[in-house]
Design a protein around this motif. Structure first.
Motif, PDB file in Angstrom:
ATOM      1  N   ASN A  35     -53.108  62.721   0.818  1.00 57.76           N
ATOM      2  CA  ASN A  35     -51.804  62.128   1.134  1.00 57.76           C
ATOM      3  C   ASN A  35     -51.587  60.752   0.517  1.00 57.76           C
ATOM      4  O   ASN A  35     -50.433  60.358   0.298  1.00 57.76           O
ATOM      5  CB  ASN A  35     -51.627  62.034   2.651  1.00 57.76           C
ATOM      6  CG  ASN A  35     -51.423  63.397   3.299  1.00 57.76           C
ATOM      7  OD1 ASN A  35     -50.879  64.313   2.688  1.00 57.76           O
ATOM      8  ND2 ASN A  35     -51.876  63.539   4.537  1.00 57.76           N
ATOM      9  N   TYR A  36     -52.664  60.017   0.247  1.00 58.33           N
ATOM     10  CA  TYR A  36     -52.493  58.634  -0.207  1.00 58.33           C
ATOM     11  C   TYR A  36     -53.227  58.342  -1.514  1.00 58.33           C
ATOM     12  O   TYR A  36     -53.321  57.185  -1.917  1.00 58.33           O
ATOM     13  CB  TYR A  36     -52.971  57.671   0.890  1.00 58.33           C
ATOM     14  CG  TYR A  36     -52.246  57.892   2.201  1.00 58.33           C
ATOM     15  CD1 TYR A  36     -50.950  57.424   2.390  1.00 58.33           C
ATOM     16  CD2 TYR A  36     -52.852  58.608   3.238  1.00 58.33           C
ATOM     17  CE1 TYR A  36     -50.273  57.647   3.583  1.00 58.33           C
ATOM     18  CE2 TYR A  36     -52.183  58.836   4.437  1.00 58.33           C
ATOM     19  CZ  TYR A  36     -50.898  58.356   4.604  1.00 58.33           C
ATOM     20  OH  TYR A  36     -50.230  58.589   5.790  1.00 58.33           O
ATOM     21  N   ASN A  37     -53.742  59.378  -2.178  1.00 61.50           N
ATOM     22  CA  ASN A  37     -54.398  59.240  -3.482  1.00 61.50           C
ATOM     23  C   ASN A  37     -55.533  58.220  -3.448  1.00 61.50           C
ATOM     24  O   ASN A  37     -55.757  57.474  -4.406  1.00 61.50           O
ATOM     25  CB  ASN A  37     -53.374  58.849  -4.558  1.00 61.50           C
ATOM     26  CG  ASN A  37     -53.854  59.206  -5.958  1.00 61.50           C
ATOM     27  OD1 ASN A  37     -54.473  60.252  -6.154  1.00 61.50           O
ATOM     28  ND2 ASN A  37     -53.570  58.347  -6.921  1.00 61.50           N
ATOM     29  N   GLN A  38     -56.270  58.174  -2.347  1.00 62.76           N
ATOM     30  CA  GLN A  38     -57.409  57.271  -2.241  1.00 62.76           C
ATOM     31  C   GLN A  38     -58.604  57.838  -3.006  1.00 62.76           C
ATOM     32  O   GLN A  38     -58.726  59.055  -3.170  1.00 62.76           O
ATOM     33  CB  GLN A  38     -57.770  57.057  -0.768  1.00 62.76           C
ATOM     34  CG  GLN A  38     -56.689  56.336   0.024  1.00 62.76           C
ATOM     35  CD  GLN A  38     -57.028  56.219   1.498  1.00 62.76           C
ATOM     36  OE1 GLN A  38     -58.037  56.765   1.963  1.00 62.76           O
ATOM     37  NE2 GLN A  38     -56.181  55.509   2.248  1.00 62.76           N
ATOM     38  N   ILE A  47     -56.486  63.366  -8.022  1.00 63.44           N
ATOM     39  CA  ILE A  47     -55.616  63.622  -9.172  1.00 63.44           C
ATOM     40  C   ILE A  47     -56.384  63.411 -10.472  1.00 63.44           C
ATOM     41  O   ILE A  47     -56.212  64.167 -11.442  1.00 63.44           O
ATOM     42  CB  ILE A  47     -54.374  62.715  -9.119  1.00 63.44           C
ATOM     43  CG1 ILE A  47     -53.560  63.013  -7.855  1.00 63.44           C
ATOM     44  CG2 ILE A  47     -53.507  62.910 -10.354  1.00 63.44           C
ATOM     45  CD1 ILE A  47     -53.068  64.429  -7.746  1.00 63.44           C
ATOM     46  N   ASP A  48     -57.252  62.398 -10.513  1.00 58.66           N
ATOM     47  CA  ASP A  48     -58.068  62.179 -11.714  1.00 58.66           C
ATOM     48  C   ASP A  48     -58.940  63.398 -12.006  1.00 58.66           C
ATOM     49  O   ASP A  48     -59.122  63.786 -13.168  1.00 58.66           O
ATOM     50  CB  ASP A  48     -58.954  60.940 -11.539  1.00 58.66           C
ATOM     51  CG  ASP A  48     -58.142  59.657 -11.469  1.00 58.66           C
ATOM     52  OD1 ASP A  48     -57.048  59.631 -12.061  1.00 58.66           O
ATOM     53  OD2 ASP A  48     -58.598  58.700 -10.809  1.00 58.66           O
ATOM     54  N   ASP A 331     -44.829  64.559 -13.737  1.00 54.95           N
ATOM     55  CA  ASP A 331     -43.623  63.899 -14.235  1.00 54.95           C
ATOM     56  C   ASP A 331     -43.611  62.400 -13.959  1.00 54.95           C
ATOM     57  O   ASP A 331     -42.649  61.718 -14.314  1.00 54.95           O
ATOM     58  CB  ASP A 331     -42.377  64.536 -13.609  1.00 54.95           C
ATOM     59  CG  ASP A 331     -42.167  65.965 -14.094  1.00 54.95           C
ATOM     60  OD1 ASP A 331     -42.834  66.353 -15.068  1.00 54.95           O
ATOM     61  OD2 ASP A 331     -41.353  66.687 -13.492  1.00 54.95           O
ATOM     62  N   GLN A 332     -44.671  61.874 -13.336  1.00 55.89           N
ATOM     63  CA  GLN A 332     -44.741  60.447 -13.044  1.00 55.89           C
ATOM     64  C   GLN A 332     -45.507  59.713 -14.145  1.00 55.89           C
ATOM     65  O   GLN A 332     -46.373  60.297 -14.805  1.00 55.89           O
ATOM     66  CB  GLN A 332     -45.437  60.219 -11.697  1.00 55.89           C
ATOM     67  CG  GLN A 332     -44.726  60.863 -10.521  1.00 55.89           C
ATOM     68  CD  GLN A 332     -43.298  60.389 -10.392  1.00 55.89           C
ATOM     69  OE1 GLN A 332     -43.028  59.193 -10.395  1.00 55.89           O
ATOM     70  NE2 GLN A 332     -42.371  61.338 -10.300  1.00 55.89           N
ATOM     71  N   ALA A 337     -48.853  55.936  -8.862  1.00 58.50           N
ATOM     72  CA  ALA A 337     -49.383  56.890  -7.893  1.00 58.50           C
ATOM     73  C   ALA A 337     -48.425  58.066  -7.732  1.00 58.50           C
ATOM     74  O   ALA A 337     -47.209  57.924  -7.913  1.00 58.50           O
ATOM     75  CB  ALA A 337     -49.602  56.201  -6.549  1.00 58.50           C
ATOM     76  N   PRO A 338     -48.938  59.251  -7.416  1.00 59.22           N
ATOM     77  CA  PRO A 338     -48.062  60.415  -7.225  1.00 59.22           C
ATOM     78  C   PRO A 338     -47.028  60.158  -6.131  1.00 59.22           C
ATOM     79  O   PRO A 338     -47.292  59.465  -5.147  1.00 59.22           O
ATOM     80  CB  PRO A 338     -49.031  61.526  -6.815  1.00 59.22           C
ATOM     81  CG  PRO A 338     -50.365  61.076  -7.286  1.00 59.22           C
ATOM     82  CD  PRO A 338     -50.354  59.587  -7.219  1.00 59.22           C
ATOM     83  N   ARG A 339     -45.864  60.728  -6.324  1.00 63.79           N
ATOM     84  CA  ARG A 339     -44.829  60.627  -5.304  1.00 63.79           C
ATOM     85  C   ARG A 339     -45.158  61.561  -4.148  1.00 63.79           C
ATOM     86  O   ARG A 339     -45.924  62.523  -4.291  1.00 63.79           O
ATOM     87  CB  ARG A 339     -43.461  60.983  -5.890  1.00 63.79           C
ATOM     88  CG  ARG A 339     -43.021  60.069  -7.005  1.00 63.79           C
ATOM     89  CD  ARG A 339     -41.632  60.404  -7.498  1.00 63.79           C
ATOM     90  NE  ARG A 339     -40.607  60.061  -6.520  1.00 63.79           N
ATOM     91  CZ  ARG A 339     -39.315  59.917  -6.829  1.00 63.79           C
ATOM     92  NH1 ARG A 339     -38.907  60.088  -8.076  1.00 63.79           N
ATOM     93  NH2 ARG A 339     -38.437  59.607  -5.903  1.00 63.79           N
TER      94      ARG A 339
END
Length: 484
Positions: A35-38, A47-48, A331-332, A337-339
């Motif tokens: 949820n927070y890309n930690q 995501i990486d 698309d970011q 950080a991801p939306r």
């Protein structure tokens, strides 16, 4: 065991089906990862990991097994053979169905789609292919002339606003056999038009309604209704309509007199709704989800603002059903950080009204109901339970809260009975909640106005019923709202 390295080709990328779906697990580290890309390890986020170009897998199999299965050429992505133009075009549909022979159950059912074109193709063709064959059959029925005689309608009303008749149409065996497959589909809609022919003049066109149980009509006892008889109630059009209001129909008192005068029977044809207008409406609605479609708001500018384009992209991704990875991540910009999916608070109202609303919910459900309604990703929610668990009341409370937050709410149900029940429950809940609020607060609220809509024809019939009998009151319609 062996290690398998996978290298992505140029122009390819990873996508995650279901990415962005709600995930709520605050007591576990995965909540922060998702949820927070930690970071998962060091500075590397989930995501990486997903966005890598090289992946290594440890496989519990010898290398010869991997060589056997991983060296096979995979088929290309599936594509529907309907091109990229999905706008309404009868000519193109005819070509697809007849020249290209795209007919029958050729494609497996699909609940998700990899791109907008596949989604638009499936949604438009599912409507078109159901209607095109119906349209052809409707035209063939309309081209078939039938012999008919008419019966006067007995009216108890003091005012006869419109000339009406019963039309008795004996259907021959060859007609029934020819249209046996399409007939159940045609008569689902009880309304149609009959064309009345007289020599070579332009036929009259009168509105008609199928009588489902004609033998129940007292007047039909004189006409020995048979199984193959189609009985219609027809209405003479108004003179200004230019639809043959002065056409002469031949009326008979009973079947015996009618059979003795077969040469005086009228010639008619049946014009059922071919559903093309409704199909076009649905196709046009689907095409509003084309990536190049403009916003539906009338005041939309030539170039939609960025936030509107993002909302439209969210809507398209939702309907494709594969998640939101491309939209929220790919698309970011790389350094951003991801939306996250937008969150809607449906109870953005004063505490006093929230308290009054929650009194209608079971005590054990109040906390989670408030939490659920105040944080809805994309504004979507689903309430499910078995019979008798209070779903209708809870949904009514939710609808009243949404109306207080957003304004007018459009609600619907799968059946007429369910719609009636929902309407009545909404009326009761808004009365109870408003009374509770006004007892506890110095400021006062008004109850929400609940309008139970009907088809135009039903509203029209109720209006005519009131004109004919001003004392009919609420009996002019089938649904009675709470008089309070």
């Amino acid at each position: 065991m062996c290690r398998l390295n996978v290298y992505l080709k140029e122009g390819t990328h990873v996508t995650v089906k279901g990415y962005g779906n709600p995930f709520d697990h605050p007591d576990h580290p995965s909540d922060g990862w998702i949820n927070y890309n930690q970071p998962v390890a060091g500075n590397m986020t989930l995501i990486d990991v997903i966005e890598q170009r090289i992946f290594s897998f440890v496989v519990a199999a010898p290398d010869r097994v991997l060589e056997r299965y991983w060296s096979q050429e995979l088929p290309g992505p599936f594509r529907y053979p309907f091109g990229e133009d999905h706008s309404w075009s009868l000519e193109r549909y005819e070509e697809q169905l007849h020249v290209l022979k795209y007919r029958g159950p050729q494609f497996a059912a699909a609940l998700t789609f990899n791109n907008d074109n596949e989604h638009l193709a499936a949604m438009t063709q599912s409507q078109v292919q159901d209607v095109m064959w119906l349209c052809r059959e409707v035209q063939q029925v309309a081209d078939t002339k039938l012999r008919t005689y008419f019966v006067n309608v007995e009216e108890n009303s003091l005012i006869n606003l419109i000339d009406e008749f019963y039309a008795i149409v004996p259907l021959k065996d060859d007609f029934i056999h020819r249209f046996r497959e399409i007939w159940p589909q045609l008569i689902k809609n009880e309304f149609l038009q009959i064309k009345l022919f007289d020599s070579d003049e332009k036929p009259a066109s009168w509105d008609a309604k199928i009588i489902e149980h004609p033998r129940d009509l007292a007047i039909m006892s004189h006409h020995q209704i048979r199984d193959n008889d189609l009985v219609l109630r027809v209405r003479r059009p108004r003179p200004e309509s230019q639809r043959g209001a002065d056409f002469e129909v031949h009326v008979f008192e009973n079947r015996a007199i009618a059979n003795a005068a077969l040469n005086r029977w009228n010639t008619v044809s049946l014009k059922f709704d071919d559903q093309l207008k409704e199909c076009k409406r649905k196709v046009d609605a689907v095409c509003m989800f084309h990536p190049r479609a403009k916003p539906s708001a009338a005041e939309a500018a030539a170039e939609a603002p960025q936030d509107i384009r993002f909302k439209m992209a969210l809507h398209r991704a939702l309907l494709r059903g594969n998640g939101f990875y491309d939209l929220l991540v790919r698309d970011q910009p790389y350094d951003r950080a991801p939306r996250r999916l937008p969150i809607v608070n449906y109870l953005d109202i004063d505490e006093g009204f929230i308290t009054a609303l929650l009194l209608e919910v079971l005590p054990e459900d109040r906390t989670r109901f408030y939490s659920y309604m105040s944080r809805r990703p994309l504004g979507l929610g689903c309430i499910a339970a078995g019979p008798g668990f209070g779903k209708t009341t809870v949904i009514s409370v939710a609808a009243i809260g949404m109306a207080a937050t957003l304004g007018k709410i459009y609600a619907f149900a799968p059946t007429h009975v369910a719609t009636d029940t929902f309407s009545e429950r909404l009326s009761r809940v808004t009365k109870t909640v408003t009374d509770q609020y006004n007892k506890r607060n110095s400021t006062r609220r008004r109850r929400a106005l609940i309008v139970r809509g009907y088809k135009f024809r039903d509203e029209y019939d109720a209006f005519i019923g009131i004109l004919r009998n001003s004392h009919s009151g609420t009996t002019a319609t089938n649904w009675r709202a709470d008089s309070n």
